[in-house]
Design a protein around this motif. Structure first.
Motif, PDB file in Angstrom:
ATOM      1  N   THR A   1       1.000  -1.004  -0.059  1.00  0.00           N
ATOM      2  CA  THR A   1       0.311   0.032  -0.180  1.00  0.00           C
ATOM      3  C   THR A   1       1.034   1.298   0.137  1.00  0.00           C
ATOM      4  N   PRO A   2       0.989   1.916  -1.282  1.00  0.00           N
ATOM      5  CA  PRO A   2       1.796   2.857  -0.490  1.00  0.00           C
ATOM      6  C   PRO A   2       1.376   4.000   0.664  1.00  0.00           C
ATOM      7  N   GLY A   3       2.637   4.106   1.045  1.00  0.00           N
ATOM      8  CA  GLY A   3       2.536   4.534   1.748  1.00  0.00           C
ATOM      9  C   GLY A   3       2.219   4.507   3.194  1.00  0.00           C
ATOM     10  N   ALA A   4       2.092   2.951   2.878  1.00  0.00           N
ATOM     11  CA  ALA A   4       1.354   2.059   4.524  1.00  0.00           C
ATOM     12  C   ALA A   4       2.712   1.019   4.686  1.00  0.00           C
ATOM     13  N   GLY A   5       3.053   0.978   3.221  1.00  0.00           N
ATOM     14  CA  GLY A   5       4.157  -0.622   3.689  1.00  0.00           C
ATOM     15  C   GLY A   5       3.889  -1.886   2.783  1.00  0.00           C
ATOM     16  N   THR A   6       4.583  -3.170   3.300  1.00  0.00           N
ATOM     17  CA  THR A   6       4.398  -4.002   2.126  1.00  0.00           C
ATOM     18  C   THR A   6       4.582  -4.979   3.434  1.00  0.00           C
ATOM     19  N   ARG A   7       3.420  -6.106   2.615  1.00  0.00           N
ATOM     20  CA  ARG A   7       3.748  -7.459   3.307  1.00  0.00           C
ATOM     21  C   ARG A   7       4.178  -8.638   2.288  1.00  0.00           C
ATOM     22  N   PHE A   8       5.335  -9.293   3.028  1.00  0.00           N
ATOM     23  CA  PHE A   8       5.584 -10.619   1.562  1.00  0.00           C
ATOM     24  C   PHE A   8       5.178 -11.692   2.767  1.00  0.00           C
ATOM     25  N   SER A   9       4.549 -12.614   1.693  1.00  0.00           N
ATOM     26  CA  SER A   9       4.482 -13.654   2.937  1.00  0.00           C
ATOM     27  C   SER A   9       4.311 -14.850   2.070  1.00  0.00           C
ATOM     28  N   PHE A  10       4.427 -16.510   2.219  1.00  0.00           N
ATOM     29  CA  PHE A  10       4.338 -17.139   1.905  1.00  0.00           C
ATOM     30  C   PHE A  10       4.271 -18.883   2.858  1.00  0.00           C
ATOM     31  N   ASP A  11       3.592 -19.321   2.090  1.00  0.00           N
ATOM     32  CA  ASP A  11       2.717 -20.930   3.043  1.00  0.00           C
ATOM     33  C   ASP A  11       3.062 -21.540   2.730  1.00  0.00           C
ATOM     34  N   LEU A  12       3.416 -22.612   3.887  1.00  0.00           N
ATOM     35  CA  LEU A  12       4.097 -24.533   4.100  1.00  0.00           C
ATOM     36  C   LEU A  12       3.168 -24.574   4.745  1.00  0.00           C
ATOM     37  N   PRO A  13       3.184 -26.328   3.979  1.00  0.00           N
ATOM     38  CA  PRO A  13       2.585 -27.598   4.094  1.00  0.00           C
ATOM     39  C   PRO A  13       3.044 -28.260   5.405  1.00  0.00           C
ATOM     40  N   GLU A  14       2.051 -27.896   6.274  1.00  0.00           N
ATOM     41  CA  GLU A  14       2.760 -28.176   7.692  1.00  0.00           C
ATOM     42  C   GLU A  14       2.090 -29.703   7.983  1.00  0.00           C
ATOM     43  N   CYS A  15       3.677 -30.159   9.012  1.00  0.00           N
ATOM     44  CA  CYS A  15       4.328 -31.511   9.054  1.00  0.00           C
ATOM     45  C   CYS A  15       3.401 -31.704  10.333  1.00  0.00           C
ATOM     46  N   GLU A  16       3.338 -33.006  10.652  1.00  0.00           N
ATOM     47  CA  GLU A  16       2.777 -33.714  12.138  1.00  0.00           C
ATOM     48  C   GLU A  16       3.876 -33.185  12.998  1.00  0.00           C
ATOM     49  N   PRO A  17       3.233 -32.724  13.680  1.00  0.00           N
ATOM     50  CA  PRO A  17       4.672 -32.548  15.590  1.00  0.00           C
ATOM     51  C   PRO A  17       5.233 -33.408  15.726  1.00  0.00           C
ATOM     52  N   GLY A  18       6.652 -33.355  16.085  1.00  0.00           N
ATOM     53  CA  GLY A  18       7.469 -34.650  16.130  1.00  0.00           C
ATOM     54  C   GLY A  18       7.323 -35.263  17.548  1.00  0.00           C
ATOM     55  N   PRO A  19       8.204 -36.562  17.907  1.00  0.00           N
ATOM     56  CA  PRO A  19       7.426 -36.584  19.312  1.00  0.00           C
ATOM     57  C   PRO A  19       7.861 -36.461  20.093  1.00  0.00           C
TER      58      PRO A  19
END
Length: 526
Positions: free
Chosen positions: A505-523
């Motif tokens: 948004t001009p004058g209000a900033g920029t957001r870069f983002s990305f999504d990643l597949p979530e893994c099952e919790p570890g042991p």
């Protein structure tokens, strides 16, 4: 009510109707004149020239009726085309076929109907000239003869208009074949030419007689004939559309690349095709690929040859800055410090170029493993704290799901965050903050880097992820950078299963983002 039966010759009849090219066309005075004459002669309020297709009766001309068409299953004309004689209904309310018909009980309130079939050139009954009255009436032998005569007039006009339209269409086709820059072709399924546009002679240099004495396959260079024959075999086997390329011989002994788009008509045994001369485009593409290979080889060679000595230079300068050779004169220390920073910057550029070259050539190996994401975010923030202090920018983290895991390459994931954070920091006003966050969105892990700077200029947004792209490309730009970071980050995120994107948004900033597949919790989380 009895719907009209389907004529025994319905497929042929519909084909003849379509060939007239009159359905859904504008009004013609020649037909309007006929219905006006019929209405006056027989003293009826409604007279129509009606054409019957699969599911409607459409009125080519109408007198006394506003509706342009009515459904075929309630039509009187659908019954009239079943016989070659005039079809007469003296009183629809007394006729079991029509007494409860909606056109009788409602508008246009048909009580009397007389319709004589209209025939196409092949004899198919395609419609009627019909009369409608709101009152029952008789229809004499003289009336039958007069209506047949008027119908004969309508038939003449119907077929004459069709012939005129056909002549115009043929003339337009001839002109199209004459002036088209593309190579138009009608061929038999074996590749024998039946019709060629003038562009064939202009492109290949053969005369018309020479072209018609050869075939599509024979024109191909010998090494391309087998592949061309296979494409034609696909058309004979029922492939509706063919797209292929081959080299064709020219009269002067040279050859041209032809790109074909063809449609097969198995019933007629014909192939309708457009061939386009793409020789120049192919040569330009081959040249571009050759130059690209040379560039990549040069970049790779130079980068490797430079990186080893530059690493040594950077290390030596770092030792000098650290005082390994004892205290340095202030002026000397300043110069060594500048040299050290520039050597680091140059080494980063070389590493970026090598990363890009590996990604483009498919040689970049990533070691993906289920990894907790939050500690990597903390590591990236810690690594950039000093850089943020230089710009007077605060770093903050928002982690909603501290134990979340994703399959990532830790080093490359940190590299992505480094590129995004460094960009956000250097484009943030002094005293502002940069936020690195981890959330869960629609079952995936979302990583965001938000700044509150000036935003990305609209003119630059389409080039954000291009190589060497910078919003300020001048030699005096205030913010350092190679213009490779976001391109590299985009490629690395893609290889870890995500898509890097941004909102600004001009004058209000920029957001870069990305999504990643979530893994099952570890042991250890159990």
């Amino acid at each position: 009510m009895l719907p009209p039966p389907t004529p025994a010759d319905e497929p042929r009849r519909l084909q003849a109707l379509r060939s007239l090219c009159l359905l859904d066309t504008p009004a013609h005075e020649r037909f309007d004149r006929i219905v006006r004459a019929a209405s006056h002669l027989f003293r009826v309020p409604i007279a129509l020239v009606s054409l019957i297709d699969e599911d409607r009766q459409w009125f080519k001309a109408r007198q006394g009726l506003d509706a342009p068409q009515t459904p075929r299953d309630v039509s009187f004309c659908g019954h009239a085309i079943l016989t070659s004689a005039t079809f007469v209904v003296p009183d629809a309310l007394k006729d079991p076929r029509f007494h409860d018909n909606p056109l009788v009980l409602g508008a246009p309130f048909v009580r009397f109907y007389a319709g004589h079939p209209l025939r196409a050139a092949d004899g198919s009954r395609v419609g009627t000239l019909c009369l409608i009255d709101h009152e029952p009436r008789d229809f004499s032998a003289a009336d039958l003869a007069a209506l047949a005569d008027l119908a004969g007039w309508a038939e003449v006009e119907l077929n004459a208009l069709h012939e005129r339209e056909a002549r115009i269409a043929l003339a337009q086709q001839e002109r199209f074949f004459e002036v088209s820059m593309d190579m138009l072709c009608i061929a038999a399924m074996d590749g024998t030419f039946l019709r060629l546009s003038r562009a064939w002679s202009r492109t290949l240099g053969f005369s018309d007689a020479e072209l018609y004495s050869t075939s599509l396959v024979d024109l191909a260079l010998e090494e391309d004939r087998a592949a061309t024959s296979r494409h034609l075999a696909r058309a004979r086997e029922g492939a509706p559309v063919l797209q292929f390329e081959h080299r064709a011989r020219c009269h002067d002994g040279s050859w041209r690349w032809l790109q074909w788009n063809a449609v097969a008509d198995p019933e007629e045994g014909l192939l309708y095709a457009v061939a386009r001369d793409v020789t120049q485009a192919r040569l330009l593409d081959e040249e571009r690929q050759r130059v690209e290979r040379m560039k990549n080889e040069f970049i790779s060679t130079v980068s490797h040859e430079l990186r080893t000595p530059l690493t040594s230079i950077r290390g030596s300068l770092g030792l000098l800055c650290g005082g390994v050779a004892g205290p340095l004169d202030s002026q000397v220390a300043q110069m060594v410090g500048i040299a050290h920073k520039n050597s680091e910057r140059l080494l980063r550029l070389i590493n970026d170029i090598l990363d890009l070259e590996k990604m483009e050539s498919g040689r970049l190996d990533l070691h993906l493993a289920p990894t907790e994401v939050a500690p990597l975010l903390a590591q990236a923030l810690q690594a950039h704290q000093g850089y943020a202090d230089e710009y007077g920018v605060r770093l903050e983290a928002v982690v909603d799901i501290p134990g979340a895991r994703a399959r990532v390459d830790e080093d490359r994931f940190i590299q992505v965050l480094a590129n995004l954070l460094s960009n956000a920091i250097k484009f943030s006003p002094q005293g502002e903050r940069v936020t690195l966050s981890l959330t869960r969105e629609a079952g995936a892990l979302r990583v965001d880097v938000q700044d509150y700077g000036p935003g990305i200029p609209e003119a630059f947004q389409a080039r954000v992820f291009q190589k060497f792209a910078q919003a300020d490309s001048s030699d005096t730009r205030r913010r350092p950078g190679t213009g490779l970071g976001l391109s590299i980050a985009q490629g690395l995120v893609a290889r870890m299963g995500g898509t890097l994107r941004f909102t600004t948004t001009p004058g209000a900033g920029t957001r870069f983002s990305f999504d990643l597949p979530e893994c099952e919790p570890g042991p250890e989380a159990a």
